[in-house]
Design an enzyme around this catalytic site. Structure first.
Site, PDB file in Angstrom:
ATOM      1  N   HIS A 103      -7.634  -1.585   5.221  1.00 50.60           N
ATOM      2  CA  HIS A 103      -6.827  -0.648   6.085  1.00 50.60           C
ATOM      3  C   HIS A 103      -7.227   0.864   5.966  1.00 50.60           C
ATOM      4  CE1 HIS A 103      -3.116   0.563   7.976  1.00 50.60           C
ATOM      5  NE2 HIS A 103      -2.639   0.990   6.846  1.00 50.60           N
ATOM      6  N   HIS A 121       1.275   3.723   2.056  1.00 52.67           N
ATOM      7  CA  HIS A 121       1.682   4.579   3.217  1.00 52.67           C
ATOM      8  C   HIS A 121       3.357   4.792   3.100  1.00 52.67           C
ATOM      9  CE1 HIS A 121      -2.045   4.314   5.958  1.00 52.67           C
ATOM     10  NE2 HIS A 121      -1.975   5.336   5.251  1.00 52.67           N
ATOM     11  N   HIS A 156       5.840  -6.090  11.830  1.00 52.16           N
ATOM     12  CA  HIS A 156       5.389  -4.650  11.614  1.00 52.16           C
ATOM     13  C   HIS A 156       4.822  -4.358  13.204  1.00 52.16           C
ATOM     14  CE1 HIS A 156       2.484  -1.331  10.588  1.00 52.16           C
ATOM     15  NE2 HIS A 156       3.137  -1.206   9.371  1.00 52.16           N
ATOM     16  N   ASP A 162       5.695   4.367   5.153  1.00 51.42           N
ATOM     17  CA  ASP A 162       6.723   3.533   5.924  1.00 51.42           C
ATOM     18  C   ASP A 162       6.820   2.010   5.341  1.00 51.42           C
ATOM     19  OD1 ASP A 162       3.822   3.037   6.475  1.00 51.42           O
ATOM     20  OD2 ASP A 162       4.465   1.857   8.364  1.00 51.42           O
ATOM     21  N   HIS A 163       6.089   1.910   3.955  1.00 49.92           N
ATOM     22  CA  HIS A 163       6.106   0.878   3.026  1.00 49.92           C
ATOM     23  C   HIS A 163       6.648   1.289   1.681  1.00 49.92           C
ATOM     24  CE1 HIS A 163       3.710  -2.049   5.801  1.00 49.92           C
ATOM     25  NE2 HIS A 163       3.497  -0.725   6.115  1.00 49.92           N
ATOM     26  N   HIS A 201       0.809  -1.353   0.128  1.00 44.38           N
ATOM     27  CA  HIS A 201       0.013   0.193  -0.078  1.00 44.38           C
ATOM     28  C   HIS A 201       0.718   1.260   0.130  1.00 44.38           C
ATOM     29  CE1 HIS A 201       0.793  -0.721   4.250  1.00 44.38           C
ATOM     30  NE2 HIS A 201       0.315   0.429   4.392  1.00 44.38           N
ATOM     31  N   ASP A 243      -0.385  -4.170   5.604  1.00 47.27           N
ATOM     32  CA  ASP A 243      -1.212  -3.464   6.922  1.00 47.27           C
ATOM     33  C   ASP A 243      -2.705  -3.861   6.717  1.00 47.27           C
ATOM     34  OD1 ASP A 243       1.348  -2.816   7.466  1.00 47.27           O
ATOM     35  OD2 ASP A 243       0.750  -0.749   7.606  1.00 47.27           O
TER      36      ASP A 243
END
Length: 368
Positions: free
Chosen positions: A183, A64, A314, A66-67, A62, A254
């Site tokens: 999510h 976001h 995670h 942090d990914h 996805h 996530d």
């Protein structure tokens, strides 16, 4: 054929001195597939035994940060360390709608040129993968016909309504499919299924038939029938043991839950299922509020999928790696493992707590 998973980052939200942001590598015969690429992933790669130049496919669960935030930098570093005479082959990148535009803008505004081509293949999400406010405006996700100089045209992959899955590709060794997760923004999980292997040749039976080791053995192993000198036709099914099932690795992005039935079906019998466990069970309401899971949630998915090993990852940065925990620390990462194990009591499912740089071998299946 060797197959293993290496966790480069097991923390959520941001990279810290204790845990890198989300990233893990599935390695097979030297080829590396990267799943998620949080900020700092290239540094984690340099600290690991893996080689960034071996990355041929990248999967982003996805959008976001942090990914995702580590992806432009990783591509540039791979390019800088590449040999101009032997650059990497085309890198295929899979992820949600919007990923193509993100990369184009990032590389264009930073005037980044690569020594190798890349292609971005986008998955079309469905409206039920997130709250209404999590759906991106089409004006933001749409990409123009303009391509980055090193970019090759990618595909747009829609969900197959019959299977409730996205078929990313099917090749000689692996089939890879994606499934929907819920999510704060559309998120996906990935199922990597190894193709089954032909069973062993029954040497004793072949000898009785008068067949000696040689080219005909190879034909039978490859699934072709051979004709003996006496005219008898020997088919592979006559002299081969049952095929050996391929290994299956499932990696979840996530999520607070799955969407539809595709994920559960695709992940049935997985050798390894990697699932987030951002917060402990006592923080379930907070986890759900942010679209995340707890150990019991992950255990429920593993139980429904009848997986063999559940790997938790995670983690909130409040949970320090085992080697850095001190007596009296309030947040114990082993408590997350205990909660998952309690939810799986009475089953044979093994629970593993991931740590940065943990490498998990995935052995070849054996026939019962």
């Amino acid at each position: 054929m060797s197959l293993d998973l290496t966790f480069l980052g097991t923390g959520s939200a941001y990279p810290s001195p204790h845990r890198g942001a989300s990233a893990l590598v599935l390695r097979s015969e030297g080829e590396c597939w990267l799943f998620d690429c949080g900020e700092g992933t290239q540094t984690q790669l340099m600290r690991s035994p893996l080689k960034a130049s071996r990355i041929t496919k990248i999967f982003i669960s996805h959008l976001h940060g942090d990914h995702l935030f580590g992806l432009p930098g990783l591509l540039c570093t791979v390019s800088l360390n590449s040999s101009p005479t032997q650059p990497p082959s085309c890198v295929d990148i899979y992820g949600p709608q919007g990923l193509r535009r993100f990369l184009r803008v990032s590389l264009e505004l930073s005037a980044s040129q690569l020594l190798f081509p890349f292609a971005v293949h986008e998955l079309e999400p469905t409206a039920d993968q997130c709250p209404p406010e999590g759906l991106l405006n089409p004006l933001v996700t749409q990409s123009s016909e303009w391509l980055h100089p090193q970019e090759r045209p990618g595909t747009t992959i829609q969900m197959d309504t019959q299977s409730d899955l996205y078929v990313l590709f099917e090749e000689k060794q692996f089939t890879v499919k994606a499934f929907r997760l819920y999510h704060r923004i559309p998120s996906f999980g990935f199922c990597v299924q190894e193709q089954e292997r032909p069973g062993r040749l029954n040497a004793q039976l072949l000898n009785e038939l008068g067949l000696k080791p040689g080219p005909q053995y190879g034909l039978l192993k490859a699934g072709q029938a051979v004709t003996l000198a006496n005219g008898r036709i020997v088919r592979p099914c006559d002299v081969l043991d049952p095929p050996v099932p391929g290994r299956k690795v499932c990696i979840f992005g996530d999520c607070a839950s799955l969407v539809g039935e595709g994920g559960i079906k695709a992940c049935q019998g997985a050798d390894v299922l990697v699932h987030e466990a951002t917060l402990a069970d006592e923080h379930r309401e907070r986890a759900l509020e942010h679209g995340h899971s707890t150990p019991s949630t992950a255990a429920g998915v593993a139980l429904a999928c009848k997986t063999h090993r559940l790997v938790l990852y995670h983690f909130s940065q409040r949970y320090k790696p085992l080697g850095l925990q001190k007596e009296g620390d309030e947040d114990d990462v082993l408590e997350l493992k205990r909660q998952a194990e309690d939810a799986l009591r009475g089953t044979d499912i093994e629970v593993i707590v991931s740590e940065d740089f943990l490498t998990l071998p995935i052995p070849i299946k054996k026939l019962q």
